[in-house]
Design a protein around this motif. Sequence first.
Motif, PDB file in Angstrom:
ATOM      1  N   UNK A 150      53.141  33.779   7.925  1.00  0.00           N
ATOM      2  CA  UNK A 150      53.603  35.166   7.942  1.00  0.00           C
ATOM      3  C   UNK A 150      52.810  35.952   8.980  1.00  0.00           C
ATOM      4  N   UNK A 151      53.524  36.609   9.912  1.00  0.00           N
ATOM      5  CA  UNK A 151      52.857  37.444  10.921  1.00  0.00           C
ATOM      6  C   UNK A 151      52.473  38.794  10.352  1.00  0.00           C
ATOM      7  N   UNK A 152      53.375  39.377   9.541  1.00  0.00           N
ATOM      8  CA  UNK A 152      53.097  40.704   9.020  1.00  0.00           C
ATOM      9  C   UNK A 152      54.166  41.179   8.067  1.00  0.00           C
ATOM     10  N   UNK A 153      53.936  42.361   7.528  1.00  0.00           N
ATOM     11  CA  UNK A 153      54.818  42.940   6.518  1.00  0.00           C
ATOM     12  C   UNK A 153      55.341  44.284   6.997  1.00  0.00           C
ATOM     13  N   UNK A 154      56.495  44.699   6.425  1.00  0.00           N
ATOM     14  CA  UNK A 154      57.186  45.875   6.926  1.00  0.00           C
ATOM     15  C   UNK A 154      58.072  46.452   5.825  1.00  0.00           C
ATOM     16  N   UNK A 155      58.338  47.746   5.903  1.00  0.00           N
ATOM     17  CA  UNK A 155      59.284  48.386   4.978  1.00  0.00           C
ATOM     18  C   UNK A 155      60.707  48.079   5.440  1.00  0.00           C
ATOM     19  N   UNK A 156      61.559  47.674   4.503  1.00  0.00           N
ATOM     20  CA  UNK A 156      62.939  47.324   4.835  1.00  0.00           C
ATOM     21  C   UNK A 156      63.888  47.971   3.830  1.00  0.00           C
ATOM     22  N   UNK A 157      64.991  48.512   4.335  1.00  0.00           N
ATOM     23  CA  UNK A 157      66.040  49.060   3.478  1.00  0.00           C
ATOM     24  C   UNK A 157      67.249  48.140   3.600  1.00  0.00           C
ATOM     25  N   UNK A 158      67.461  47.316   2.585  1.00  0.00           N
ATOM     26  CA  UNK A 158      68.568  46.349   2.581  1.00  0.00           C
ATOM     27  C   UNK A 158      69.823  47.050   2.056  1.00  0.00           C
ATOM     28  N   UNK A 159      70.435  47.872   2.910  1.00  0.00           N
ATOM     29  CA  UNK A 159      71.621  48.635   2.514  1.00  0.00           C
ATOM     30  C   UNK A 159      72.757  47.661   2.174  1.00  0.00           C
ATOM     31  N   UNK A 160      73.528  48.010   1.146  1.00  0.00           N
ATOM     32  CA  UNK A 160      74.572  47.111   0.638  1.00  0.00           C
ATOM     33  C   UNK A 160      75.844  47.878   0.324  1.00  0.00           C
ATOM     34  N   UNK A 183      64.434  49.328   9.506  1.00  0.00           N
ATOM     35  CA  UNK A 183      63.208  48.534   9.421  1.00  0.00           C
ATOM     36  C   UNK A 183      62.063  49.309  10.075  1.00  0.00           C
ATOM     37  N   UNK A 184      60.909  49.289   9.429  1.00  0.00           N
ATOM     38  CA  UNK A 184      59.753  49.953  10.002  1.00  0.00           C
ATOM     39  C   UNK A 184      59.198  51.014   9.052  1.00  0.00           C
ATOM     40  N   UNK A 185      58.278  51.820   9.566  1.00  0.00           N
ATOM     41  CA  UNK A 185      58.051  52.169  10.965  1.00  0.00           C
ATOM     42  C   UNK A 185      57.178  51.217  11.753  1.00  0.00           C
ATOM     43  N   UNK A 186      56.417  50.337  11.072  1.00  0.00           N
ATOM     44  CA  UNK A 186      55.453  49.509  11.779  1.00  0.00           C
ATOM     45  C   UNK A 186      55.400  48.126  11.159  1.00  0.00           C
ATOM     46  N   UNK A 187      54.978  47.159  11.973  1.00  0.00           N
ATOM     47  CA  UNK A 187      54.649  45.836  11.471  1.00  0.00           C
ATOM     48  C   UNK A 187      53.148  45.812  11.219  1.00  0.00           C
ATOM     49  N   UNK A 188      52.766  45.628   9.974  1.00  0.00           N
ATOM     50  CA  UNK A 188      51.358  45.584   9.600  1.00  0.00           C
ATOM     51  C   UNK A 188      50.944  44.124   9.514  1.00  0.00           C
ATOM     52  N   UNK A 189      49.948  43.700  10.284  1.00  0.00           N
ATOM     53  CA  UNK A 189      49.529  42.294  10.264  1.00  0.00           C
ATOM     54  C   UNK A 189      49.222  41.816   8.851  1.00  0.00           C
ATOM     55  N   UNK A 190      49.608  40.577   8.580  1.00  0.00           N
ATOM     56  CA  UNK A 190      49.418  40.028   7.235  1.00  0.00           C
ATOM     57  C   UNK A 190      47.951  40.086   6.809  1.00  0.00           C
ATOM     58  N   UNK A 191      47.041  39.919   7.758  1.00  0.00           N
ATOM     59  CA  UNK A 191      45.616  39.937   7.425  1.00  0.00           C
ATOM     60  C   UNK A 191      45.158  41.292   6.916  1.00  0.00           C
ATOM     61  N   UNK A 192      45.942  42.342   7.184  1.00  0.00           N
ATOM     62  CA  UNK A 192      45.574  43.687   6.764  1.00  0.00           C
ATOM     63  C   UNK A 192      46.312  44.121   5.495  1.00  0.00           C
TER      64      UNK A 192
END
Length: 283
Positions: A150-160, A183-192
Amino acid sequence: MQLVRLGEPGSERPFVRADDGTTYELGGLTADIDGGFLAADGVARAAAALAAGELPEADVEGLRVGPPVAQPGKVVCIGMNYRRHAEETGATPPTEPVVFLKAPDVVVGPADDVLIPRGSAATDWEVELGVVIGRTARYLESVEEALEYVAGDVVSNDVSERELQFRTGQWDKGKSCENFNPLGPALVPAAEVPDPQDLGLRLWVNGEKRQDSSTKDMIFTVAEIVHHLSRVMVLRPGDLINTGTPEGVALGQPDPKPYLRDGDVIELEIDGLGRQRQTARQA
């Protein structure tokens, strides 16, 4: 550190945001934040350049916030992955991950409009933890090693769109409409991200809180999901996994269900990953 892409659609440029909020140019290190960048240990290289003071400070005032990863090769989604969400929809909790796909070109920025499909009366929201793959994952041997990919985590809105989703049982139809994955606002590194299984998720519609839960309620953990998917498909750098939504979607509410209408404002956030705000507009 956060990785962001700023600029108009199709012309976004890469930046890195330090913990103090200062934003720096990343263009000297990479042309974009994409699968190639992630595969080449881009997150670690960006962190090292930032720490060494090698990145020029950027003036980003007024720039649109784009999705923090350039268009993924694929968007893989996990359905019914929160215990209380399965309960509210009357579904039996799954014994293995429920997997479906979204078209990659539905990924947009965190403040871009959500477009209600023409004729839709059942467009729904879903706050989700998004996971971006950083290394090719193929037939992983154990769950324990999965988070290394995993590179990082992010907020996602899976609209349906629920009518399209359930009318014929072809979930992809109700998931791949235009602009259906802010998607976003940022990609936060998994280590953080200290623990992906201990993150609060919240969503509001027109100021009314609709979803308020934690990734602790996941049926399958992020590690279990990545491991499982690697056994049925190849996960490549830049791929996005939407890991499921908690209870509180419109589908689970009493009739008449409060599906999105033109002009509705959707706000959502995940602890440590940032906040989104969209307006629903008629397509």
